[in-house]
Design a protein around this motif. Structure first.
Motif, PDB file in Angstrom:
ATOM      1  N   GLY A 254       0.765  -1.250   0.000  1.00 17.71           N
ATOM      2  CA  GLY A 254       0.000   0.000   0.000  1.00 17.71           C
ATOM      3  C   GLY A 254       0.793   1.296   0.000  1.00 17.71           C
ATOM      4  N   TYR A 255       2.090   1.236  -0.328  1.00 18.72           N
ATOM      5  CA  TYR A 255       2.856   2.482  -0.482  1.00 18.72           C
ATOM      6  C   TYR A 255       2.999   2.757  -1.969  1.00 18.72           C
ATOM      7  CZ  TYR A 255       3.714   2.133   4.451  1.00 18.72           C
ATOM      8  OH  TYR A 255       3.526   2.052   5.802  1.00 18.72           O
ATOM      9  N   ARG A 256       2.587   3.963  -2.381  1.00 16.16           N
ATOM     10  CA  ARG A 256       2.515   4.241  -3.801  1.00 16.16           C
ATOM     11  C   ARG A 256       3.407   5.420  -4.208  1.00 16.16           C
ATOM     12  NH1 ARG A 256      -0.342   0.426  -3.661  1.00 16.16           N
ATOM     13  NH2 ARG A 256      -2.452  -0.149  -4.179  1.00 16.16           N
ATOM     14  N   PRO A 257       4.670   5.129  -4.539  1.00 17.71           N
ATOM     15  CA  PRO A 257       5.479   6.209  -5.092  1.00 17.71           C
ATOM     16  C   PRO A 257       4.891   6.656  -6.433  1.00 17.71           C
ATOM     17  CG  PRO A 257       6.679   4.117  -5.152  1.00 17.71           C
ATOM     18  CD  PRO A 257       5.386   3.855  -4.452  1.00 17.71           C
ATOM     19  N   LYS A 258       5.152   7.881  -6.835  1.00 21.09           N
ATOM     20  CA  LYS A 258       4.642   8.395  -8.106  1.00 21.09           C
ATOM     21  C   LYS A 258       5.231   7.607  -9.273  1.00 21.09           C
ATOM     22  CE  LYS A 258       1.924  11.902  -7.331  1.00 21.09           C
ATOM     23  NZ  LYS A 258       0.541  11.721  -7.731  1.00 21.09           N
ATOM     24  N   TYR A 259       6.529   7.307  -9.155  1.00 22.24           N
ATOM     25  CA  TYR A 259       7.199   6.686 -10.292  1.00 22.24           C
ATOM     26  C   TYR A 259       8.434   5.932  -9.820  1.00 22.24           C
ATOM     27  CZ  TYR A 259       9.331   6.296 -14.942  1.00 22.24           C
ATOM     28  OH  TYR A 259       9.884   5.822 -16.104  1.00 22.24           O
ATOM     29  N   LEU A 260       8.543   4.668 -10.226  1.00 20.24           N
ATOM     30  CA  LEU A 260       9.764   3.898  -9.966  1.00 20.24           C
ATOM     31  C   LEU A 260      10.456   3.685 -11.301  1.00 20.24           C
ATOM     32  CD1 LEU A 260       8.839   1.085  -7.406  1.00 20.24           C
ATOM     33  CD2 LEU A 260      10.034   3.220  -6.995  1.00 20.24           C
ATOM     34  N   ASN A 261      11.733   3.956 -11.343  1.00 22.66           N
ATOM     35  CA  ASN A 261      12.474   3.900 -12.597  1.00 22.66           C
ATOM     36  C   ASN A 261      13.639   2.928 -12.488  1.00 22.66           C
ATOM     37  OD1 ASN A 261      13.066   5.026 -15.283  1.00 22.66           O
ATOM     38  ND2 ASN A 261      14.901   5.838 -14.309  1.00 22.66           N
ATOM     39  N   PHE A 262      13.815   2.110 -13.530  1.00 23.41           N
ATOM     40  CA  PHE A 262      14.992   1.257 -13.618  1.00 23.41           C
ATOM     41  C   PHE A 262      16.019   2.043 -14.417  1.00 23.41           C
ATOM     42  CE2 PHE A 262      17.321  -1.891 -16.286  1.00 23.41           C
ATOM     43  CZ  PHE A 262      18.103  -2.416 -15.278  1.00 23.41           C
ATOM     44  N   GLY A 263      17.113   2.449 -13.782  1.00 23.79           N
ATOM     45  CA  GLY A 263      18.084   3.272 -14.498  1.00 23.79           C
ATOM     46  C   GLY A 263      19.273   3.653 -13.645  1.00 23.79           C
ATOM     47  N   ASP A 264      20.039   4.604 -14.143  1.00 22.37           N
ATOM     48  CA  ASP A 264      21.312   5.015 -13.553  1.00 22.37           C
ATOM     49  C   ASP A 264      21.126   6.240 -12.662  1.00 22.37           C
ATOM     50  OD1 ASP A 264      23.876   5.818 -12.999  1.00 22.37           O
ATOM     51  OD2 ASP A 264      24.571   5.826 -15.073  1.00 22.37           O
ATOM     52  N   GLY A 265      21.339   6.025 -11.355  1.00 23.28           N
ATOM     53  CA  GLY A 265      21.153   7.113 -10.396  1.00 23.28           C
ATOM     54  C   GLY A 265      22.061   8.312 -10.608  1.00 23.28           C
ATOM     55  N   TYR A 266      23.239   8.083 -11.208  1.00 29.88           N
ATOM     56  CA  TYR A 266      24.163   9.202 -11.460  1.00 29.88           C
ATOM     57  C   TYR A 266      23.544  10.235 -12.404  1.00 29.88           C
ATOM     58  CZ  TYR A 266      28.260   7.091  -9.206  1.00 29.88           C
ATOM     59  OH  TYR A 266      29.140   6.573  -8.283  1.00 29.88           O
ATOM     60  N   LYS A 267      22.596   9.787 -13.221  1.00 34.44           N
ATOM     61  CA  LYS A 267      21.978  10.692 -14.200  1.00 34.44           C
ATOM     62  C   LYS A 267      20.730  11.384 -13.650  1.00 34.44           C
ATOM     63  CE  LYS A 267      23.467   8.224 -18.370  1.00 34.44           C
ATOM     64  NZ  LYS A 267      23.711   6.772 -18.184  1.00 34.44           N
ATOM     65  N   GLY A 268      20.254  10.880 -12.496  1.00 33.07           N
ATOM     66  CA  GLY A 268      19.006  11.427 -11.966  1.00 33.07           C
ATOM     67  C   GLY A 268      17.839  11.056 -12.860  1.00 33.07           C
ATOM     68  N   LEU A 269      16.805  11.883 -12.833  1.00 32.51           N
ATOM     69  CA  LEU A 269      15.596  11.642 -13.619  1.00 32.51           C
ATOM     70  C   LEU A 269      15.102  12.997 -14.129  1.00 32.51           C
ATOM     71  CD1 LEU A 269      13.890   9.123 -14.329  1.00 32.51           C
ATOM     72  CD2 LEU A 269      12.522   9.589 -12.286  1.00 32.51           C
TER      73      LEU A 269
END
Length: 214
Positions: A127-142
């Motif tokens: 029941g915890y709903r983040p807006k968006y989960l992304n598979f990717g490189d944290g160094y680049k951010g979003l």
């Protein structure tokens, strides 16, 4: 699935008292730690350790951070309801859940695919709903969702990635552990287009922030 029992709640209350004794003061952060069933985020064989103030291994060679570290980083962020927060390193999802509990709009990045899939499914289940989960490189951010009110990095970074500073709103806060072997917990407050205030808060140990090798 393991249930959340009266015994677990009692252990969480003890953990909250311990964190208070270690200097965590923000009531809402303590409330989140007291409410979220941390044992569900861990392998069942570690369940008895869930409410000790320790980090523990999870999948893909990563760890679930020590509760004090989660509370400390979250306190430095100064989370307000509706804050747009970028989290680098979804991991087990425990820190994500803390931010969701505080009513932030959470955008989170994980670069380990198995962990990303598992955590995405698991957070929805409980029941915890983040807006968006992304598979990717944290160094680049979003960048597609920038700018952010707050950014939190939950792994040790050898340096501060420039994209993260760029994706922070003016007045925004970036909390990041910086260093190779040991990290210094560092807070950057963006004070202008090109200016940042830097504050340091002592040594911590994190697993390293991995660059995208997939």
């Amino acid at each position: 699935m393991v249930k959340d029992t009266f015994r677990h709640r009692g252990k969480r209350n003890q953990l909250v008292e311990l964190l208070k004794a270690k200097g965590i003061k923000q009531e809402r952060v303590l409330e989140a730690i007291g409410a979220i069933p941390r044992h569900l985020f861990m392998d069942s064989s570690f369940e008895d350790h869930a409410y000790q103030d320790k980090a523990f291994p999870i999948a893909a060679g990563q760890t679930i951070s020590q509760p004090f570290t989660v509370a400390f980083q979250t306190s430095l962020l100064q989370v307000n309801p509706e804050d747009k927060i970028l989290e680098i390193g979804t991991g087990s999802g425990y820190q994500t859940a803390v931010l969701c509990y505080l009513k932030a709009k959470v955008y989170s990045i994980e670069r380990q695919r198995e962990l990303y899939k598992k955590t995405k499914r698991f957070l929805q289940e409980i029941g915890y709903r983040p807006k968006y989960l992304n598979f990717g490189d944290g160094y680049k951010g979003l960048a597609s969702y920038a700018p952010y009110d707050k950014i939190i990095v939950t792994a040790g970074a050898p340096f501060v990635p420039k994209p993260l500073l760029a994706q922070l709103k003016i007045g925004g806060r970036l909390v990041i552990p910086v260093g190779e072997e040991q990290q210094i917990m560092t807070l950057y407050v963006r004070t202008g287009e090109k200016s940042f205030e830097k504050h340091e808060y002592g040594e911590f140990r994190f697993v390293p922030l991995l660059e995208n090798k997939n």
